[in-house]
Design a protein around this motif. Structure first.
Motif, PDB file in Angstrom:
ATOM      1  N   HIS A 127      23.753  14.193 -15.876  1.00  0.00           N
ATOM      2  CA  HIS A 127      24.322  13.830 -17.183  1.00  0.00           C
ATOM      3  C   HIS A 127      25.618  13.044 -17.011  1.00  0.00           C
ATOM      4  O   HIS A 127      25.817  12.020 -17.668  1.00  0.00           O
ATOM      5  N   VAL A 128      26.477  13.518 -16.137  1.00  0.00           N
ATOM      6  CA  VAL A 128      27.767  12.848 -15.943  1.00  0.00           C
ATOM      7  C   VAL A 128      27.567  11.442 -15.366  1.00  0.00           C
ATOM      8  O   VAL A 128      28.177  10.474 -15.833  1.00  0.00           O
ATOM      9  N   MET A 129      26.684  11.311 -14.385  1.00  0.00           N
ATOM     10  CA  MET A 129      26.506  10.009 -13.729  1.00  0.00           C
ATOM     11  C   MET A 129      25.803   8.999 -14.633  1.00  0.00           C
ATOM     12  O   MET A 129      26.161   7.817 -14.631  1.00  0.00           O
ATOM     13  N   THR A 130      24.807   9.451 -15.413  1.00  0.00           N
ATOM     14  CA  THR A 130      24.045   8.507 -16.235  1.00  0.00           C
ATOM     15  C   THR A 130      24.678   8.246 -17.589  1.00  0.00           C
ATOM     16  O   THR A 130      24.586   7.138 -18.113  1.00  0.00           O
ATOM     17  N   ALA A 165      33.276  17.004 -20.206  1.00  0.00           N
ATOM     18  CA  ALA A 165      31.815  17.008 -20.112  1.00  0.00           C
ATOM     19  C   ALA A 165      31.327  18.062 -19.127  1.00  0.00           C
ATOM     20  O   ALA A 165      30.342  18.766 -19.385  1.00  0.00           O
ATOM     21  N   LYS A 166      32.027  18.209 -17.997  1.00  0.00           N
ATOM     22  CA  LYS A 166      31.639  19.232 -17.031  1.00  0.00           C
ATOM     23  C   LYS A 166      31.879  20.627 -17.587  1.00  0.00           C
ATOM     24  O   LYS A 166      31.066  21.549 -17.359  1.00  0.00           O
ATOM     25  N   ALA A 167      32.982  20.816 -18.313  1.00  0.00           N
ATOM     26  CA  ALA A 167      33.281  22.129 -18.881  1.00  0.00           C
ATOM     27  C   ALA A 167      32.268  22.536 -19.945  1.00  0.00           C
ATOM     28  O   ALA A 167      31.988  23.728 -20.131  1.00  0.00           O
ATOM     29  N   GLU A 226      35.819   9.061 -12.769  1.00  0.00           N
ATOM     30  CA  GLU A 226      35.722  10.515 -12.604  1.00  0.00           C
ATOM     31  C   GLU A 226      37.065  11.207 -12.808  1.00  0.00           C
ATOM     32  O   GLU A 226      37.116  12.411 -13.059  1.00  0.00           O
ATOM     33  N   SER A 227      38.153  10.486 -12.680  1.00  0.00           N
ATOM     34  CA  SER A 227      39.477  11.094 -12.843  1.00  0.00           C
ATOM     35  C   SER A 227      39.925  11.184 -14.294  1.00  0.00           C
ATOM     36  O   SER A 227      40.989  11.725 -14.572  1.00  0.00           O
ATOM     37  N   ARG A 228      39.123  10.660 -15.219  1.00  0.00           N
ATOM     38  CA  ARG A 228      39.523  10.663 -16.627  1.00  0.00           C
ATOM     39  C   ARG A 228      39.235  12.012 -17.277  1.00  0.00           C
ATOM     40  O   ARG A 228      38.308  12.724 -16.872  1.00  0.00           O
ATOM     41  N   PRO A 229      40.025  12.377 -18.310  1.00  0.00           N
ATOM     42  CA  PRO A 229      39.901  13.714 -18.906  1.00  0.00           C
ATOM     43  C   PRO A 229      38.533  14.000 -19.521  1.00  0.00           C
ATOM     44  O   PRO A 229      38.066  15.141 -19.469  1.00  0.00           O
ATOM     45  N   TYR A 230      37.868  12.995 -20.110  1.00  0.00           N
ATOM     46  CA  TYR A 230      36.613  13.307 -20.786  1.00  0.00           C
ATOM     47  C   TYR A 230      35.514  13.685 -19.803  1.00  0.00           C
ATOM     48  O   TYR A 230      34.532  14.336 -20.177  1.00  0.00           O
TER      49      TYR A 230
END
Length: 306
Positions: free
Chosen positions: A207-210, A198-200, A190-194
Motif C-alpha cells: 500500500h505504501v509503495m503503490t 499511513a503505516k500507523a 518515506e521521510s514525510r509525516p503522511y
C-alpha cells in the motif's frame, strides 16, 4: 413559498480525481510550451512518429525487397530517388522512413524495460532498506562501473539475433542510473509525516509503495524515460552497425552497417551514410530536448535553460 428544487449532482471522488488530473495536465502543458527547445524536440518527434506510423501507406513494405528493387545499385540522389539508392537499388528515402519504425519501437521498448527495472529496484531498496538495499545497491554499482555497451554486446552475442534480444540487451544494462535516482527520491518521500500516518493506520508495504511512493516518483520516472529513449536508440543503432541486430528487418543502424559493408566510405557514396546518420542524430537530440524540458517542468529547481 416554493423551495428551489434544482439539485446539483454530487461530485464524487472519481470526478474530483479526473478534474485534478486534467488541471495537472493543463498546468504541465502551459509550463512545457514555454521551453522553445522542448517544443522543437516535440515537433521533430511528432513528425518522425507520423512518418513511422504511415510508412506502410507512404512507402509500403515492398521497399525492403532486394529482388524487386526499382533502381540501379548505389545511384546518387536524383529526381527519381531523392536520397539515392543502396547497394541493392532500393530507395534510401523509403528505407529511412521504414527503418524509423524499428528504431523507434526498439528505443521505446528498451527504455520502458530499463526504467521499469530501475524503478522497481529503486523503490524497493529505498522502502525496505537494510541488507536488501545494500545488496541491490552493490549490484547497481557493479552495473554502473561496467561499460554499458560492452555488456549489451555480450548479451546480444550469446543470444539469438532478434528485436527482442536487442530490447533485452539494452534494457537490462541501462537501468542503474534510474535505480539510483528513484531510490534517492523514495528515501525523501518515506521521510514525510503522511507515510508514518499511513503505516500507523495499518498500511502495508504494498500500500505504501503503490499508493504513496510510486505517485511521487512518477514525475522523475517520466523524465528519466524520455532521456533514456535517446540512449536506447543510439545503442540499437550501435548494435545493428556491429552486425548484432536482427538481419531480417530494416533499421537505421542496419543501414549504416550495410553501407560499411558496401564500402560506401572508401568509394565516396555519401548518400548511403548521411541520411540514416542524420535521422539517428535528430531523433536522439529531439528526445534529449524533450527530456530536459520535462525535467525542468517537473523539477523547476534544475533551472534548465529555455
Amino acid at each position: 413559498m416554493t423551495a428551489d428544487t434544482t439539485a446539483t449532482p454530487a461530485t464524487g471522488p472519481r470526478t474530483l480525481a479526473r478534474q485534478r488530473r486534467r488541471a495537472s495536465v493543463a498546468r504541465f502543458w502551459r509550463q512545457y510550451r514555454t521551453h522553445r527547445a522542448g517544443l522543437f524536440g516535440l515537433a521533430a518527434l511528432v513528425l518522425c512518429a507520423l512518418a513511422a506510423l504511415t510508412a506502410p501507406l507512404t512507402v509500403g513494405s515492398h521497399v525492403q525487397s532486394v529482388t524487386d528493387a526499382p533502381g540501379a545499385p548505389l545511384e546518387s540522389p536524383s529526381g527519381r530517388f531523392w536520397l539515392g539508392t543502396d547497394q541493392f537499388g532500393r530507395s534510401l528515402l523509403g528505407l529511412v522512413v521504414w527503418g524509423s519504425r524499428v528504431s523507434l519501437l526498439v528505443g521505446l521498448l528498451a527504455a520502458v524495460l530499463s526504467v521499469a527495472i530501475g524503478a522497481l529496484i529503486g523503490i524497493t531498496a529505498g522502502h525496505f532498506g537494510g541488507w536488501y538495499a545494500t545488496v541491490m545497491m552493490r549490484i547497481t554499482d557493479w552495473f554502473l562501473v561496467m561499460p554499458t555497451l560492452v555488456l549489451a554486446i555480450a548479451l546480444a552475442t550469446v543470444m539469438s539475433r532478434s528485436l527482442g534480444t536487442t530490447v533485452l540487451a539494452i534494457g537490462v544494462t541501462t537501468w542503474p542510473t534510474t535505480a539510483r535516482l528513484v531510490r534517492a527520491q523514495t528515501l525523501a518521500v518515506e521521510s514525510r509525516p503522511y507515510i508514518e500516518r499511513a503505516k500507523a493506520l495499518g498500511g502495508g508495504h504494498g500500500h505504501v509503495m503503490t499508493r504513496h511512493v510510486l505517485p511521487n516518483v512518477m514525475p522523475l520516472v517520466l523524465a528519466q524515460t524520455t532521456l533514456i529513449i535517446s540512449t536506447a536508440i543510439l545503442a540499437e543503432a550501435t548494435l545493428a552497425f556491429l552486425g548484432l541486430g536482427d538481419p531480417t528487418v530494416v533499421s537505421w543502424g542496419g543501414l549504416l552497417q550495410d553501407a560499411r559493408e558496401a564500402g560506401a566510405v572508401s568509394s565516396g557514396d555519401w548518400w548511403y551514410l548521411v541520411p540514416p546518420g542524420i535521422a539517428i542524430a535528430v531523433v536522439a537530440l529531439a528526445f534529449t530536448l524533450c527530456g530536459r524540458a520535462v525535467e525542468s517542468v517537473l523539477n523547476p529547481r534544475l533551472g534548465v535553460p529555455r
